[in-house]
Design an enzyme around this catalytic site. Structure first.
Site, PDB file in Angstrom:
ATOM      1  N   GLY A 155      12.185  -3.156  11.954  1.00 28.34           N
ATOM      2  CA  GLY A 155      11.078  -2.310  11.505  1.00 28.34           C
ATOM      3  C   GLY A 155       9.835  -3.088  11.148  1.00 28.34           C
ATOM      4  O   GLY A 155       8.935  -2.537  10.502  1.00 28.34           O
ATOM      5  N   GLN A 156       9.754  -4.367  11.537  1.00 31.81           N
ATOM      6  CA  GLN A 156       8.538  -5.143  11.233  1.00 31.81           C
ATOM      7  C   GLN A 156       7.324  -4.472  11.878  1.00 31.81           C
ATOM      8  O   GLN A 156       7.327  -4.162  13.072  1.00 31.81           O
ATOM      9  CB  GLN A 156       8.669  -6.592  11.745  1.00 31.81           C
ATOM     10  CG  GLN A 156       7.454  -7.439  11.364  1.00 31.81           C
ATOM     11  CD  GLN A 156       7.575  -8.905  11.782  1.00 31.81           C
ATOM     12  OE1 GLN A 156       8.517  -9.298  12.464  1.00 31.81           O
ATOM     13  NE2 GLN A 156       6.600  -9.708  11.372  1.00 31.81           N
ATOM     14  N   HIS A 199       5.871 -11.976   5.833  1.00 37.17           N
ATOM     15  CA  HIS A 199       5.745 -11.520   4.450  1.00 37.17           C
ATOM     16  C   HIS A 199       7.111 -11.255   3.862  1.00 37.17           C
ATOM     17  O   HIS A 199       7.998 -10.722   4.527  1.00 37.17           O
ATOM     18  CB  HIS A 199       4.863 -10.269   4.356  1.00 37.17           C
ATOM     19  CG  HIS A 199       5.239  -9.186   5.316  1.00 37.17           C
ATOM     20  ND1 HIS A 199       4.907  -9.218   6.657  1.00 37.17           N
ATOM     21  CD2 HIS A 199       5.946  -8.054   5.138  1.00 37.17           C
ATOM     22  CE1 HIS A 199       5.385  -8.137   7.248  1.00 37.17           C
ATOM     23  NE2 HIS A 199       6.027  -7.425   6.357  1.00 37.17           N
ATOM     24  N   HIS A 219       9.056  -9.127   1.162  1.00 38.89           N
ATOM     25  CA  HIS A 219       8.960  -7.943   0.301  1.00 38.89           C
ATOM     26  C   HIS A 219       9.737  -8.227  -0.988  1.00 38.89           C
ATOM     27  O   HIS A 219      10.919  -8.595  -0.929  1.00 38.89           O
ATOM     28  CB  HIS A 219       9.625  -6.728   0.961  1.00 38.89           C
ATOM     29  CG  HIS A 219       8.978  -6.224   2.211  1.00 38.89           C
ATOM     30  ND1 HIS A 219       8.190  -5.094   2.233  1.00 38.89           N
ATOM     31  CD2 HIS A 219       9.035  -6.655   3.492  1.00 38.89           C
ATOM     32  CE1 HIS A 219       7.788  -4.848   3.475  1.00 38.89           C
ATOM     33  NE2 HIS A 219       8.289  -5.790   4.263  1.00 38.89           N
ATOM     34  N   ASN A 230      11.498  -8.644   7.240  1.00 36.85           N
ATOM     35  CA  ASN A 230      11.813  -8.019   8.518  1.00 36.85           C
ATOM     36  C   ASN A 230      11.352  -8.913   9.665  1.00 36.85           C
ATOM     37  O   ASN A 230      10.336  -9.602   9.543  1.00 36.85           O
ATOM     38  CB  ASN A 230      11.125  -6.657   8.611  1.00 36.85           C
ATOM     39  CG  ASN A 230      11.683  -5.665   7.606  1.00 36.85           C
ATOM     40  OD1 ASN A 230      12.894  -5.618   7.386  1.00 36.85           O
ATOM     41  ND2 ASN A 230      10.821  -4.883   6.984  1.00 36.85           N
ATOM     42  N   ILE A 250       0.825  -1.218   0.000  1.00 38.91           N
ATOM     43  CA  ILE A 250       0.000   0.000   0.000  1.00 38.91           C
ATOM     44  C   ILE A 250       0.863   1.273   0.000  1.00 38.91           C
ATOM     45  O   ILE A 250       0.421   2.325  -0.477  1.00 38.91           O
ATOM     46  CB  ILE A 250      -0.975  -0.033   1.200  1.00 38.91           C
ATOM     47  CG1 ILE A 250      -2.200   0.826   0.950  1.00 38.91           C
ATOM     48  CG2 ILE A 250      -0.288   0.321   2.507  1.00 38.91           C
ATOM     49  CD1 ILE A 250      -3.324   0.599   1.960  1.00 38.91           C
TER      50      ILE A 250
HETATM   51  P1  5GP Z   1       6.965  -4.693   7.561  1.00 44.17           P
HETATM   52  O1  5GP Z   1       7.407  -3.326   7.996  1.00 44.17           O
HETATM   53  O2  5GP Z   1       6.134  -5.390   8.611  1.00 44.17           O
HETATM   54  O3  5GP Z   1       8.091  -5.555   7.037  1.00 44.17           O
HETATM   55  O4  5GP Z   1       6.070  -4.458   6.283  1.00 44.17           O
HETATM   56  C1  5GP Z   1       4.694  -4.260   6.332  1.00 44.17           C
HETATM   57  C2  5GP Z   1       4.310  -3.697   4.989  1.00 44.17           C
HETATM   58  O5  5GP Z   1       2.911  -3.836   4.838  1.00 44.17           O
HETATM   59  C3  5GP Z   1       4.634  -2.222   4.810  1.00 44.17           C
HETATM   60  O6  5GP Z   1       5.487  -2.053   3.689  1.00 44.17           O
HETATM   61  C4  5GP Z   1       3.271  -1.562   4.636  1.00 44.17           C
HETATM   62  O7  5GP Z   1       3.288  -0.502   3.704  1.00 44.17           O
HETATM   63  C5  5GP Z   1       2.409  -2.715   4.168  1.00 44.17           C
HETATM   64  N1  5GP Z   1       1.014  -2.617   4.553  1.00 44.17           N
HETATM   65  C6  5GP Z   1       0.511  -2.308   5.783  1.00 44.17           C
HETATM   66  N2  5GP Z   1      -0.826  -2.351   5.776  1.00 44.17           N
HETATM   67  C7  5GP Z   1      -1.185  -2.702   4.513  1.00 44.17           C
HETATM   68  C8  5GP Z   1      -2.461  -2.891   3.888  1.00 44.17           C
HETATM   69  O8  5GP Z   1      -3.532  -2.768   4.481  1.00 44.17           O
HETATM   70  N3  5GP Z   1      -2.432  -3.233   2.572  1.00 44.17           N
HETATM   71  C9  5GP Z   1      -1.279  -3.393   1.872  1.00 44.17           C
HETATM   72  N4  5GP Z   1      -1.373  -3.737   0.588  1.00 44.17           N
HETATM   73  N5  5GP Z   1      -0.063  -3.224   2.436  1.00 44.17           N
HETATM   74  C10 5GP Z   1      -0.024  -2.874   3.732  1.00 44.17           C
END
Ligand code: 5GP
Ligand code: ZN
Length: 113
Positions: A92-93, A99, A101, A86, A30
């Protein structure tokens, strides 16, 4: 507490889904950090990389395989891409559902921020 990514899997939250099968889903981030920024997730809720069990090893391989496929489909395989997972606070998770990236479409820097 609800999990954002489980809500996407259950179609309770909208997302731009780019791939889905019985084990895995992939959708565009997003807040993209690169021209291509897709998240590849297991449908099984696993909070962090540290929570992966022996039985999940095939699933992890599958995440990487699907990342390759999406990288090819989005035209970034040859130039290159970055895969990031992460884990916990210092990384920064922010979403506690594992997931991968997939980032590409621009030059990546090292060390990462
Ligand atoms: P993290 O920081 O946990 O590795 O990554 C989480 C990712 O999820 C972030 O890049 C953030 O932009 C994405 N994200 C968070 N909420 C949503 C959502 O509701 N929809 C989508 N498509 N991505 C999301
Ligand atoms: Zn979840």
């Amino acid at each position: 507490m609800g999990c954002l990514f489980c809500e996407i899997i259950e179609r309770k939250r909208p997302a731009k889904i780019v791939y889905e099968d019985a084990q895995v889903m992939a959708f565009d981030d997003i807040h993209p950090q690169a021209p291509v920024h897709t998240l590849i997730i297991p449908k099984k809720h696993i909070a962090t990389n540290l929570d992966l069990q022996e039985e999940d090893l095939g699933l992890v391989g599958h995440l990487f395989q699907i990342a390759n496929r999406i990288a090819s489909e989005k035209g970034i395989a040859e130039n290159g891409f970055r895969l990031v997972m992460n884990c916990n606070r210092d990384s920064g998770q922010t979403v506690f559902h594992v997931h991968l990236h997939l980032l590409g479409g621009r030059l990546m820097h090292w060390p990462p921020g």
